[in-house]
Every structure is written in C-alpha cells, then in structure tokens.
Write an enzyme that holds these catalytic residues in place. Structure first.
Site, PDB file in Angstrom:
ATOM      1  N   HIS A  65      -1.710 -41.999  12.561  1.00 25.38           N
ATOM      2  CA  HIS A  65      -2.812 -41.063  12.285  1.00 25.38           C
ATOM      3  C   HIS A  65      -2.970 -40.059  13.429  1.00 25.38           C
ATOM      4  CE1 HIS A  65      -4.103 -43.121   8.721  1.00 25.38           C
ATOM      5  NE2 HIS A  65      -4.472 -44.217   9.350  1.00 25.38           N
TER       6      HIS A  65
ATOM      7  N   HIS B 141      -0.108 -48.239  13.646  1.00 22.12           N
ATOM      8  CA  HIS B 141      -0.803 -47.644  12.498  1.00 22.12           C
ATOM      9  C   HIS B 141      -1.692 -46.487  12.952  1.00 22.12           C
ATOM     10  CE1 HIS B 141      -2.830 -47.763   8.504  1.00 22.12           C
ATOM     11  NE2 HIS B 141      -3.854 -47.305   9.217  1.00 22.12           N
ATOM     12  N   GLU B 142      -2.510 -46.752  13.953  1.00 20.47           N
ATOM     13  CA  GLU B 142      -3.428 -45.712  14.438  1.00 20.47           C
ATOM     14  C   GLU B 142      -2.677 -44.579  15.132  1.00 20.47           C
ATOM     15  OE1 GLU B 142      -6.317 -45.731  13.347  1.00 20.47           O
ATOM     16  OE2 GLU B 142      -6.318 -47.801  12.630  1.00 20.47           O
TER      17      GLU B 142
END
Length: 373
Positions: free
Chosen positions: A35, A31-32
């Site tokens: 980003h 997820h990170e």
C-alpha cells in the site's frame, strides 16, 4: 488459581516461536509496504506507517522525512494512514496529495497493492521451499514421533518420554503399518486398551532403543502429542517447480473458499477458528518436528489466504474499499462519504469483535484447554 489452569509455554521452543513471529510479521509489513509504495508512486501523501493496531500503548515511533513510523503493542495487524483518515488534517480538501482526489485507477492500484504483494510473496516462498526441499507428497514417513509432552506432571513425563522420541512398541506390540495414520491409530488403541495399567514402552532416541514404563490414565491418555515426519519429493526443475507451486496454492485457495462456505452456513465450529497465537504455536511445533521448511510453507499458505480474505467485500478490509470503487466506476460518481464512513465504522467494529473472539479462542485452545491434548 489461574496458575493451575494455564499451561506454561514450552521454553525449549523459544527459537522456533520467535522464528514464526518473524515470519508472520514479515507478511504484515509486506502487505502494508505494498500500500505504502504504490500510494507514494501515485502521489498520495502518507502520514503514518504502523506495524500493529493503534490500540493501547505505542512501543516506538519515529518521524523519518514526512512519514511517521510506529510499532504498537497490539501486533496483530498494520496500517498505512493517509490525510483523508484524519478530519482535522490541515492538508487542503482539494489537494492532489489526498487519496480521495486521485483517479479510480490510482485508488484501485493502492488498494490492491497489499493483497498483490501477499499473493506474490506466498508464491515465491512456496516455490523456494519446493526447489530447496522438494514438494510434500501428502504422505508421512512410517514413524510415530512424540511431537510434544504436554505437561511435566503427565504420565509420559513421569515415564521419561521426551519430545522427538520415536515410538517403537507399546505394551510389547511392535508399532507398524502401511502408513503413519495406521501406526498412530495403533498407538492410541494400545494406550486405551491398557488404561490405568503400567505397561512397557520402547522408544528410539537418537536411533537407540530406550525401554520405559508408562501408566495411561483411565481414559487411555498419557499426555503426549503425536507427530509425523512429512515426505518430500524433488521437483524436476524450475518449470516443474512453477507448475507444482501454482497447483498447490490453487488447491489452498479452493479449500479456503470451501471453508468460508462452511463457516457462513454454520457447518464450522467457531471454537476451531485459529488466530495468530495458535498459528505461531502450531507453526513452531511444525518447525521443531519437520524443519524450517514447514514453517516457511505455513507462512506461504497464510500469505495467500491473507490475500484472498482481504479481497472479500467486507467493510474495513481492502475488499470493502475496492467494492466501493467498483460501484463508483459503474455509476460514474462516488458513494456518499457519510454512508461509506458509517458502513466502514460498523465493519471495523465487527472486525474488532471477531479479532477479540479469535484471540480469546486462541488463548483457550493454546494455553487453558489445548485442543490437541
């Protein structure tokens, strides 16, 4: 004493517990990383990539290039930090490397990158499971297994019942029925009927019958968790796998919205909310009972649910930032920074309180007062 209240973790499950920890960690990092990669692609400077929440001690930190990578003791989350997050950052306010100076489209791309990666990862994992092991039929094999013996001092442990045993008969009655649920109910009813009485029980261990005697408590319990072996059916091919994966995860998303509706309308008992501790505990049990594919399936489901939850317009979540961007796109100017920061701070405090509540809930439901005992 606390040692008399808290159940020690089952060390025989250490391998499956570590496996689930790795699976959940991969979801957070992925997820990170979404980003991170899109931010770098859009020319946004990334100051820090953190695994875990920045509370308490930092276990490891190393600067590689112009990015500091960190692992924090509170492992239940992650973050990517931009210069905008630090009011004292020396980067000029008008720098094109600041997140706030990028176009709405670029900022939107950065914010949706995490949930997009989670959604794709969840779909790919589920597709892999369906192609490798088949898809779950929603039924269980006609077997009632001992999923776990909950205490070394329980009647089951004293009788010599082991995790993984298949229950063949209880009190001289053969366990049989049209499906697993009927057979499980039969086991529970026979134990309750013979509460406080010593009765014979036959289990199959490595395919061979083992005769035991057990004395259920006055409530008809013996300290076991009953388990099932799920049925899987093969997919017809990649196209069938795509259809079944999409249908299965679509059903997961629909059920998630139904669950959220019940939560917000007070129809859900807050004590039933599960967090990372219970997810890892239950996932490890699933791996032990039904194989690694069940752990992968649970991970895929969690990945998709994370994507859905993070899209909710809640301050401090990705959805909250996306909501402010949509307002900016409609009105032609950004929402006042002070208002955004205040709302985000309140949202973060609320989120932190919820995390603490769920963790305490997990500790109680997993160690102190297991809900499945």
């Amino acid at each position: 004493m606390i040692y008399e209240l808290m159940a020690l973790p089952d060390l025989s499950r250490i391998g499956s517990i570590l496996m689930m920890l790795v699976f959940i960690s991969v979801l957070i990092i992925a997820h990170e990383m979404g980003h991170f990669l899109v931010a770098r692609r859009c020319g946004v400077k990334v100051e820090r990539f953190g695994f875990g929440l920045p509370f308490g001690p930092t276990l490891w930190a190393k600067k590689i290039g112009d990015v500091e990578y960190c692992i924090h003791a509170c492992l239940f989350g992650g973050y990517v930090s931009f210069p905008d997050d630090d009011p004292e950052n020396p980067l000029p306010k008008d720098s094109p490397e600041r997140f706030e100076n990028k176009s709405i489209a670029a900022r939107f791309a950065v914010m949706v990158a995490g949930v997009t990666v989670n959604a794709i990862l969840g779909w790919v994992l589920m597709f892999f499971v369906f192609m490798a092991w088949g898809y779950p039929t929603g039924e269980a094999e006609k077997k009632v297994l001992i999923g776990n013996v909950l205490s070394e001092t329980s009647p089951a442990a004293k009788a010599g019942i082991h995790k993984g045993d298949e229950i063949s008969s209880v009190a001289g009655t053969k366990i049989q029925g049209k499906d697993f649920m009927v057979m499980m109910t039969q086991v529970k009813d026979l134990l309750k009927k013979n509460s406080s009485h010593t009765i014979p029980m036959v289990v199959l261990r490595a395919g061979k019958p083992v005769e035991l005697t057990v004395t259920p408590s006055d409530k008809g319990t013996v300290g076991i968790q009953l388990g099932a072996v799920a049925k899987y059916a093969p997919v017809a091919g990649p196209l069938d796998g795509v259809v079944r994966t999409s249908s299965f995860l679509g059903d997961v998303i629909q059920k998630q919205f139904v669950a959220l509706g019940k939560l917000f309308t007070g129809q859900t008992n807050l004590q039933e909310l599960a967090g990372p501790i219970r997810i890892v505990d239950e996932g490890s049990k699933m791996i032990d009972q039904n194989g690694v594919q069940t752990g992968l399936m649970l991970t895929a489901i969690i990945s998709v649910i994370l994507a859905v939850m993070n899209l909710l317009p809640i301050p401090a979540l990705d959805g909250g930032h996306i909501f402010f961007l949509l307002i900016e796109a409609v009105k032609g100017s950004p929402v006042k920074q002070e208002f955004r920061e205040r709302v985000t701070q309140y949202g973060f405090l609320g989120l932190l309180a919820l995390i603490c509540f769920i963790l305490l809930n997990d500790i109680n439901n997993t160690f102190i007062n297991p809900i499945n005992k």
